[in-house]
Scaffold this motif. Structure first.
Motif, PDB file in Angstrom:
ATOM      1  N   LEU A 133      38.510  35.889  30.914  1.00 47.71           N
ATOM      2  CA  LEU A 133      38.565  36.425  32.272  1.00 47.71           C
ATOM      3  C   LEU A 133      37.525  36.588  33.284  1.00 47.71           C
ATOM      4  O   LEU A 133      37.910  36.251  34.488  1.00 47.71           O
ATOM      5  CB  LEU A 133      39.114  37.912  32.036  1.00 47.71           C
ATOM      6  N   THR A 134      36.443  36.699  32.629  1.00 49.93           N
ATOM      7  CA  THR A 134      35.361  36.424  33.424  1.00 49.93           C
ATOM      8  C   THR A 134      35.032  35.242  34.122  1.00 49.93           C
ATOM      9  O   THR A 134      34.682  35.046  35.259  1.00 49.93           O
ATOM     10  CB  THR A 134      33.873  37.045  32.664  1.00 49.93           C
ATOM     11  N   VAL A 135      35.240  34.100  33.375  1.00 49.94           N
ATOM     12  CA  VAL A 135      34.899  32.985  34.055  1.00 49.94           C
ATOM     13  C   VAL A 135      36.035  32.300  34.899  1.00 49.94           C
ATOM     14  O   VAL A 135      35.809  31.515  35.705  1.00 49.94           O
ATOM     15  CB  VAL A 135      34.670  31.891  32.583  1.00 49.94           C
ATOM     16  N   LEU A 136      37.166  33.026  34.529  1.00 50.19           N
ATOM     17  CA  LEU A 136      38.475  32.397  35.309  1.00 50.19           C
ATOM     18  C   LEU A 136      38.341  32.926  36.815  1.00 50.19           C
ATOM     19  O   LEU A 136      38.568  31.991  37.620  1.00 50.19           O
ATOM     20  CB  LEU A 136      39.650  33.095  34.858  1.00 50.19           C
ATOM     21  N   ARG A 137      37.259  33.947  37.050  1.00 46.25           N
ATOM     22  CA  ARG A 137      37.167  34.179  38.582  1.00 46.25           C
ATOM     23  C   ARG A 137      36.218  33.253  39.081  1.00 46.25           C
ATOM     24  O   ARG A 137      36.333  33.335  40.504  1.00 46.25           O
ATOM     25  CB  ARG A 137      36.563  35.606  38.619  1.00 46.25           C
ATOM     26  N   SER A 138      35.440  32.570  38.260  1.00 42.13           N
ATOM     27  CA  SER A 138      34.596  31.435  39.023  1.00 42.13           C
ATOM     28  C   SER A 138      35.183  30.120  39.221  1.00 42.13           C
ATOM     29  O   SER A 138      34.568  29.400  39.916  1.00 42.13           O
ATOM     30  CB  SER A 138      33.343  31.376  38.359  1.00 42.13           C
ATOM     31  N   VAL A 139      36.342  29.971  38.796  1.00 37.54           N
ATOM     32  CA  VAL A 139      37.121  28.559  39.129  1.00 37.54           C
ATOM     33  C   VAL A 139      37.518  28.643  40.452  1.00 37.54           C
ATOM     34  O   VAL A 139      38.241  29.579  40.929  1.00 37.54           O
ATOM     35  CB  VAL A 139      38.209  28.338  38.125  1.00 37.54           C
TER      36      VAL A 139
END
Length: 444
Positions: A133-139
């Motif tokens: 979820l945390t990485v998803l926000r950076s896509v």
């Protein structure tokens, strides 16, 4: 002060060399701490690894090659799958805990919850979810400001976390299937208890072993000040050397009125400070360092409490001998482990109850005794198993072997239990031979 005729003047060397329970140990003891640390590390990685991706302008080899939509789909799949499997692992853990509590003893629940395998498994699963979820926000898609951005290294790390989760899931299943086997539970408890016995009871040749008496009535020139417990729970640890050092530094005699493992309600007299006659009473500020040397917690721990390990094993034997379960073979397995523990225990000396330093009495306490552990290990299994064919005979054989290896001062207690077990065995044999007068529990 009372001493045995062969007593010396310094018993500090015979005090138990148990490792103190530090604040660091207490910090890591709760079940949720390690999983939470892993989750926090995953969240930090979810913020930092995409930044590392930004610094690596060229495409890295062996990393995720897809675009923004593919990255979102992959991270969303990882998050959804991991939170579902996390719930499954938690459910399995609760079922195993409930089974262990009902089948064996509620006192072994702490051993299950302290398992690092279970904690790491839950931590890795929850970390995979939060990391995705945390990485998803950076896509960032094509329409985003500055153009598309896919954190290739971060997405690849998410995939590696999934692989780690699969490995931990297999390890978790293996751990759970072994942890609910009675042989594994009993052997683990035996290993832990033996370790405590080795550190708690001194070798017979240790300076100060078997010195002192359990009772001490004070001496001239000293007056007592009773200190009540401020919290409820169980005494889990005494810092014996710290108590002796504090007493020597302030010219006191410290008397601990409770034994490790005893329950403590608020207000119960827990300590008695013997100070020179005419000196002012110790105030709360001066008593605080002494209180900290006697640790009280909600649950008993095995660190200085060999009776706790035996208590857990006896509980398993009693549950196995209950009418609802009626499994004397499990009780015999427990007796085999108790035999292993007692075989070491009866070769060790007693702790000194009166502890001197430089020829002056400084500490009076109530250590656990070898006879106390013998009674705890034998009394209840023999009582509840006297109607069984296996249990009394196993106890009689165990006591006979213990008598052969025990120190002379421990043999009277073993002799008594040998007569008691032999009487139960003879009664069983008479009953099965058809003697109508034989009654269970006949004593010599």
């Amino acid at each position: 002060m009372q001493r045995e005729p062969d007593g010396g003047t310094d018993e500090v060397g015979a005090l138990p060399r148990t490792r103190s329970i530090s604040r660091w140990d207490r910090l890591w003891r709760p079940f949720w701490v390690l999983p939470m640390v892993i989750v926090v590390a995953a969240v930090l990685a979810g913020y930092l690894v995409p930044e590392l991706d930004r610094l690596a302008a060229d495409e890295l080899p062996y990393v995720f090659p897809g675009g923004p939509n593919g990255a979102r789909d992959m991270l969303g799949t990882i998050a959804g799958a991991m939170i579902s499997v996390t719930g499954l692992v938690f459910s399995i853990t609760m079922v195993v805990v409930q089974l262990a509590s009902s089948q064996y003893s509620p006192r072994i629940l702490g051993d299950f919850l302290a398992s690092r395998t279970t904690q790491v498994t839950l931590g890795i699963f929850a970390a995979s979810f939060t990391y995705a979820l945390t990485v998803l926000r950076s896509v960032i898609g094509e329409s985003g400001e500055g153009g598309a951005f896919v954190p290739q290294l971060a997405v690849t790390l998410g995939f590696l976390l999934v692989l780690a989760s699969v490995g931990m899931f297999l390890a978790f299943i293996h751990h759970i299937t072994r942890s609910i086997q009675v042989s594994s539970i009993v052997s683990s408890l035996g290993d832990d208890t033996l370790d405590v016995v080795r550190r708690y009871f001194p070798e017979p040749s240790s300076p100060g072993a078997r010195l002192g008496t359990v009772r001490w009535d004070g001496e001239e020139g000293l007056e007592p000040q009773t200190v009540a417990a401020e919290e409820h729970g169980a005494v889990v640890e005494l810092d014996h050397r710290g108590l002796v050092a504090h007493a020597a530094e302030h010219d006191l005699v410290l008397e601990v009125l409770l034994q490790v493992g005893d329950a403590v309600p608020e207000g119960l007299p827990a300590l008695r400070v013997w100070r020179p006659v005419g000196s002012p009473p110790l105030d709360d500020e001066r008593l605080a360092p002494i209180r900290r040397l006697v640790a009280v917690e909600q649950d008993r721990v095995l660190n200085q409490d060999p009776a706790l390990g035996i208590r857990k094993l006896v509980d398993i034997a009693e549950r196995a001998l209950s009418p609802g379960i009626n499994d004397p073979t499990t009780a015999v397995q427990v007796l085999d482990e108790l035999h292993r523990i007692l075989r070491l225990t009866v070769t060790r000396a007693e702790l000194p109850a009166l502890v001197s330093r430089d020829g002056r009495l400084r500490l009076v306490h109530r250590p656990q005794r070898v006879e106390q552990l013998i009674d705890l290990a034998i009394a209840e299994p023999l009582h509840y198993g006297e109607g069984s064919l296996q249990v009394p005979r196993r106890i009689a054989a165990m006591v006979d072997d213990l008598r052969a290896v025990a120190l002379a001062e421990h043999r009277p207690a073993l002799e008594w239990w040998a007569r008691r077990a032999d009487a139960v065995v003879r009664t069983q044999e008479a009953r099965h031979a058809g003697d109508p007068q034989a009654q269970p529990g006949d004593t010599p």
